[in-house]
Design a protein around this motif. Structure first.
Motif, PDB file in Angstrom:
ATOM      1  N   LEU A   1       0.805  -1.222   0.000  1.00 10.24           N
ATOM      2  CA  LEU A   1       0.000   0.000   0.000  1.00 10.24           C
ATOM      3  C   LEU A   1       0.842   1.279   0.000  1.00 10.24           C
ATOM      4  O   LEU A   1       0.345   2.357  -0.303  1.00 10.24           O
ATOM      5  N   TYR A   2       2.086   1.141   0.354  1.00 10.75           N
ATOM      6  CA  TYR A   2       2.936   2.332   0.280  1.00 10.75           C
ATOM      7  C   TYR A   2       3.814   2.332  -0.965  1.00 10.75           C
ATOM      8  O   TYR A   2       4.537   3.272  -1.227  1.00 10.75           O
ATOM      9  N   THR A   3       3.773   1.252  -1.728  1.00  8.72           N
ATOM     10  CA  THR A   3       4.644   1.194  -2.911  1.00  8.72           C
ATOM     11  C   THR A   3       3.839   0.980  -4.198  1.00  8.72           C
ATOM     12  O   THR A   3       3.579   1.927  -4.931  1.00  8.72           O
TER      13      THR A   3
ATOM     14  N   SER B   1      -4.050   8.603   0.452  1.00  2.00           N
ATOM     15  CA  SER B   1      -5.008   8.701   1.555  1.00  2.00           C
ATOM     16  C   SER B   1      -4.376   8.865   2.930  1.00  2.00           C
ATOM     17  O   SER B   1      -4.670   9.811   3.642  1.00  2.00           O
ATOM     18  N   TYR B   2      -3.528   7.910   3.322  1.00  2.00           N
ATOM     19  CA  TYR B   2      -3.128   7.809   4.724  1.00  2.00           C
ATOM     20  C   TYR B   2      -2.329   9.017   5.214  1.00  2.00           C
ATOM     21  O   TYR B   2      -2.652   9.598   6.248  1.00  2.00           O
ATOM     22  N   ILE B   3      -1.285   9.373   4.469  1.00  5.65           N
ATOM     23  CA  ILE B   3      -0.484  10.520   4.932  1.00  5.65           C
ATOM     24  C   ILE B   3      -1.326  11.805   4.939  1.00  5.65           C
ATOM     25  O   ILE B   3      -1.309  12.541   5.922  1.00  5.65           O
ATOM     26  N   PRO B   4      -2.105  12.083   3.878  1.00  5.75           N
ATOM     27  CA  PRO B   4      -2.954  13.284   3.950  1.00  5.75           C
ATOM     28  C   PRO B   4      -3.869  13.301   5.178  1.00  5.75           C
ATOM     29  O   PRO B   4      -4.030  14.356   5.801  1.00  5.75           O
ATOM     30  N   ILE B   5      -4.446  12.136   5.530  1.00  2.00           N
ATOM     31  CA  ILE B   5      -5.326  12.101   6.700  1.00  2.00           C
ATOM     32  C   ILE B   5      -4.539  12.436   7.968  1.00  2.00           C
ATOM     33  O   ILE B   5      -4.993  13.209   8.815  1.00  2.00           O
ATOM     34  N   GLN B   6      -3.318  11.881   8.054  1.00  2.00           N
ATOM     35  CA  GLN B   6      -2.469  12.207   9.214  1.00  2.00           C
ATOM     36  C   GLN B   6      -2.219  13.699   9.289  1.00  2.00           C
ATOM     37  O   GLN B   6      -2.333  14.314  10.351  1.00  2.00           O
TER      38      GLN B   6
ATOM     39  N   PHE C   1      -1.059  18.410  11.790  1.00  2.00           N
ATOM     40  CA  PHE C   1      -0.198  18.936  10.717  1.00  2.00           C
ATOM     41  C   PHE C   1       1.288  18.642  10.929  1.00  2.00           C
ATOM     42  O   PHE C   1       1.811  18.765  12.023  1.00  2.00           O
ATOM     43  N   ASN C   2       1.920  18.210   9.841  1.00  2.00           N
ATOM     44  CA  ASN C   2       3.350  17.904   9.881  1.00  2.00           C
ATOM     45  C   ASN C   2       3.933  18.294   8.520  1.00  2.00           C
ATOM     46  O   ASN C   2       3.528  17.753   7.489  1.00  2.00           O
TER      47      ASN C   2
ATOM     48  N   LEU D   1       5.068  17.822   2.613  1.00  2.00           N
ATOM     49  CA  LEU D   1       5.962  17.933   1.455  1.00  2.00           C
ATOM     50  C   LEU D   1       6.122  16.588   0.744  1.00  2.00           C
ATOM     51  O   LEU D   1       6.267  16.548  -0.484  1.00  2.00           O
ATOM     52  N   ILE D   2       6.084  15.494   1.523  1.00  2.00           N
ATOM     53  CA  ILE D   2       6.190  14.169   0.896  1.00  2.00           C
ATOM     54  C   ILE D   2       5.031  13.970  -0.099  1.00  2.00           C
ATOM     55  O   ILE D   2       5.228  13.514  -1.227  1.00  2.00           O
ATOM     56  N   VAL D   3       3.831  14.374   0.334  1.00  2.00           N
ATOM     57  CA  VAL D   3       2.665  14.217  -0.541  1.00  2.00           C
ATOM     58  C   VAL D   3       2.822  15.055  -1.810  1.00  2.00           C
ATOM     59  O   VAL D   3       2.647  14.569  -2.934  1.00  2.00           O
TER      60      VAL D   3
END
Lengths: 262, 325
Positions: A202-204, A212-217, A222-223, A228-230
Motif C-alpha cells: 500500500l505504500y509502494t 489517503s493515509y499521509i494526507p489524513i495524518q 499537521f506535519n 511535502l512528501i505528498v
C-alpha cells in the motif's frame, strides 16, 4: 503561456462535455443524486461498526469519515476532469489518439480530458458534505482542497501509467481496470487494519500512503515533512505518467495498425 | 516552392505471427514469431503550393500510413518529410496549426453538440480568439451552405451534412494544407458532387493545397490535376491527370451492331472484347490503327449502330495497380 493554453483547453473540453451531458436534465441530475446516495450507503456499515468499537485500525469514526471525504472528493475530481484516463487502453487500441495527434496540443492531456463523468460531480459534492459534517476550519479546508487535488492527480497518473501499457501489450485493459478498482477499494479503509506485506504494497505498488493515509495524518495533525512528501510524490507521479505515455506514443503506430491488420 | 517534400520514406510494421488453433496460441506465447511488413518502401514525391493532388492505390498500399506520417500521427523509420518546412516527427504541434485533416471513416465532431458549438470548440483548440472564430464560422457557413442545420445536433444530421461539417471543422484555423482521406465514402452521387464542388471552391478561394485519397475515380477525375499512384508501399506512377489520360487513352472502345458478321481476328491493333455474332465490342489501339481504318474494316454500310468511347479511367487505374503486382 503554453501551459496556460493547455489548461484553458482542458477546461473548455470539460465545459463542452458538460454541455452535452446537460442536454437531458433527468439523467444529468439522477446520475449525481444516485452517486451521492450510493456513497452514503457505505457510511451505514461504519456507523454499525463504530457502535460496537471506538477504534478501528487506529482510526476514530471522525477520521474514517475524513478518509471517505477525501477519497470521494479526489476520486470525483479525477473522474470528472480526466474520465478518459480510465479508458486510455481502449483509446490507444482503437486508434482514437489520431484525433489528438493532429491537434496542436499535448496529446495526453487532450485525450484524457476529452470527456467528463457526470456522476463524479456526485462524488465531489458528497466528499464536501462529509468534510463539512466532520467539522470545518479554514486551515483544514485549504489542506483538504490541496490534498483533494494531489490525490486526484496521483490516481489519474496511475491510471495513465497502467493504461499506457497498451502501447506495449495488447489486451492489457483488464489489468488497468483492476489496478484502478483496487485503489478505490483500499482507499476507504483505515490504514491500521493492514499489516505486513499488504502495508508495504500500500505504500509502494498501490501508493495509497500518499493518496489517503499521509494526507489524513496531516489533516488531523499537521506535519510539514509529511505535507511535502505528498506534494513531492504527486509531482513525481505526474512526471512519471508523462514519461511512460510519451515513450509509448512512439510505438503507437504499430499497435494501431496491427489491430487493423489482424 | 514545394509545400510537401518527401524523400525515400520508409515505414515497417512488426506483426506477430501465430500458427493455427489453440496449439499455435500456446506456441506464440512461449516463443513469439514476428514478421516485418514494409508498409511504405522508399516513397518520394513533392507537392506544390495550391495543388490538388490525388494520392491513390489499392487497399493496403500504404496510403493511410503515408498520410499519417505526413500529419505527424506516425513516425517514419527512415527518409525525410518536410511539410511546410517542418518535420512532422519533431514539430508536430507547430505543424498542426498549418494543416487540417478529414478522415472520412473517423469522426472528430462531438455528436451530441450542434455544428456551431463544435466549430467554437475547434476554435479553442487552435487558440483562435472568439470574435475571429465567429467571423470564420459565418464565412464558412455560407461557403458550405450550412445555414439550415448549423444549430441541429450532429447526431441528427445526414451523412452528407456531417461530412460538410467535418470539413468546415478542419478549416476553422485556416490550414494551408488539407488532408482528405476518403471524404466522399458512403455518400450518394448528388451529395458527392456537391462536396466536390465545395472542395474545388475552397481550393480556389483560400488557395488551400489539397491532398486527397479516394477509391472513387470520379472524385479524382473531377478534382485533381495530378495523380500519385502507390502500390505495395512504392510509387508506381506520379503524373498529371492529362498525361495519364493521354498515355492510357490511346485506346478506344467500339461497341457496334452490324448487319452481318465481321471477322476481325488477327488484325493488328484490334483486340476483340466481345463477339456475339452481329454484336461486336472491340478495343482499338489508335497508335497502331486509326479509327477510320477500323471503321473501314467493319464496313460503314454494314454498321447499324455504333458507340465509340474512351477506356474508363477506373479501368486504367486498376490496370496500373495490376501492373505493379
Amino acid at each position: 503561456m503554453e501551459v496556460r493554453k493547455e489548461f484553458k483547453l482542458m477546461f473548455t473540453s470539460a465545459k463542452y462535455a458538460l454541455m452535452r451531458e446537460m442536454l437531458n436534465k433527468v439523467t444529468f441530475f439522477s446520475n449525481i443524486i444516485f452517486m451521492i446516495l450510493n456513497n452514503a450507503s457505505f457510511i451505514i456499515q461504519w456507523i454499525i461498526l463504530y457502535s460496537i468499537k471506538d477504534n478501528v485500525g487506529g482510526y476514530s469514526f471522525k477520521m474514517v469519515m475524513l478518509l471517505w471525504a477525501l477519497a470521494s472528493f479526489s476520486f470525483g475530481i479525477s473522474h470528472f476532469f480526466f474520465k478518459r484516463a480510465y479508458n486510455l487502453s481502449n483509446i490507444i487500441m482503437n486508434g482514437s489518439l489520431d484525433n489528438y495527434l493532429v491537434q496542436p496540443k499535448n496529446v495526453l492531456l487532450s485525450a484524457i480530458s476529452s470527456d467528463v463523468d457526470v456522476s463524479a460531480i456526485g462524488d465531489i459534492i458528497y466528499g464536501l458534505i462529509v468534510y463539512f459534517v466532520c467539522g470545518f476550519s479554514i486551515d483544514t479546508f485549504i489542506l483538504f482542497l490541496i490534498f483533494g487535488i494531489t490525490s486526484s492527480l496521483i490516481i489519474t497518473s496511475i491510471a495513465v501509467i497502467v493504461g499506457s501499457l497498451s502501447f506495449w501489450f495488447t489486451k492489457s485493459e483488464g489489468f488497468a481496470d483492476r489496478m484502478n478498482n483496487m485503489i478505490t477499494n483500499f482507499a476507504t479503509y483505515p490504514e491500521g487494519i493492514f499489516r505486513g506485506v499488504i502495508k508495504i504494497i500500500l505504500y509502494t505498488i498501490i501508493p495509497l500512503g500518499v493518496v489517503s493515509y499521509i494526507p489524513i495524518q496531516v489533516l488531523t495533525n499537521f506535519n510539514l515533512i509529511n505535507f511535502l512528501i505528498v506534494i513531492g510524490s504527486c509531482i513525481l507521479f505526474i512526471i512519471f505518467a508523462f514519461i511512460i505515455f510519451n515513450r509509448g506514443l512512439k510505438r503507437y503506430s504499430s499497435t494501431n495498425l496491427m489491430i487493423a491488420r489482424i | 516552392m514545394s509545400i510537401i517534400e518527401v524523400k525515400k520514406l520508409k515505414k515497417e510494421f512488426k506483426v506477430k505471427l501465430k500458427e493455427k488453433g489453440f496449439k499455435g496460441t500456446i506456441k506464440s506465447i512461449i516463443k513469439p514469431k514476428y514478421k516485418k511488413i514494409k508498409a511504405v518502401n522508399d516513397v518520394s514525391f513533392s507537392v506544390e503550393k495550391g495543388e490538388m493532388i490525388a494520392f491513390i492505390g489499392p487497399n493496403g498500399a500504404g496510403k493511410s500510413t503515408t498520410i499519417k506520417m505526413l500529419t505527424g500521427i506516425l513516425h517514419n523509420d527512415s527518409g525525410s518529410i518536410k511539410v511546410m518546412d517542418l518535420d512532422p516527427k519533431k514539430d508536430r504541434k507547430q505543424l498542426a496549426y498549418e494543416i487540417g485533416c478529414v478522415f472520412g471513416q473517423k469522426e472528430q465532431l462531438w455528436t451530441h453538440l450542434t455544428p456551431y458549438d463544435n466549430f467554437k470548440f475547434f476554435g479553442a483548440v487552435y487558440d483562435i480568439p472568439e470574435t475571429v472564430v465567429e467571423k470564420k464560422i459565418n464565412e464558412l457557413k455560407e461557403l458550405f451552405e450550412l445555414d439550415s442545420f448549423i444549430d441541429t445536433p450532429v447526431r441528427n444530421l445526414s451523412l452528407g451534412q456531417r461530412i460538410r461539417c467535418e470539413i468546415v471543422a478542419s478549416l476553422i484555423h485556416e490550414p494551408k494544407i488539407l488532408f482528405l482521406d476518403e471524404p466522399t465514402i458512403g455518400l450518394d452521387p448528388v451529395v458527392k458532387d456537391n462536396i466536390r464542388k465545395l472542395i474545388k471552391r475552397m481550393n480556389k478561394e483560400y488557395k488551400t493545397t489539397i491532398f486527397l485519397t479516394s477509391h472513387d475515380v470520379s472524385d479524382i477525375e473531377k478534382l485533381c490535376k495530378r495523380v500519385i499512384i502507390i502500390n505495395k508501399g512504392k510509387v508506381v506512377l506520379d503524373d498529371s491527370m492529362e498525361n495519364l489520360k493521354y498515355h492510357y487513352l490511346n485506346k478506344k472502345i467500339l461497341d457496334c451492331k452490324c448487319k452481318e458478321e465481321v471477322n476481325l481476328s488477327g488484325e493488328e491493333g484490334i483486340n476483340i472484347i466481345k463477339n456475339k455474332g452481329v454484336n461486336l465490342k472491340i478495343e482499338v489501339d489508335t497508335n497502331k490503327k486509326s479509327i477510320s481504318d477500323a471503321l473501314k474494316l467493319l464496313n460503314p454500310d454494314n454498321i447499324i449502330d455504333i458507340n465509340i468511347s474512351n477506356v474508363p479511367l477506373e479501368e486504367i487505374i486498376s490496370n496500373i495497380y495490376n501492373d505493379g503486382e
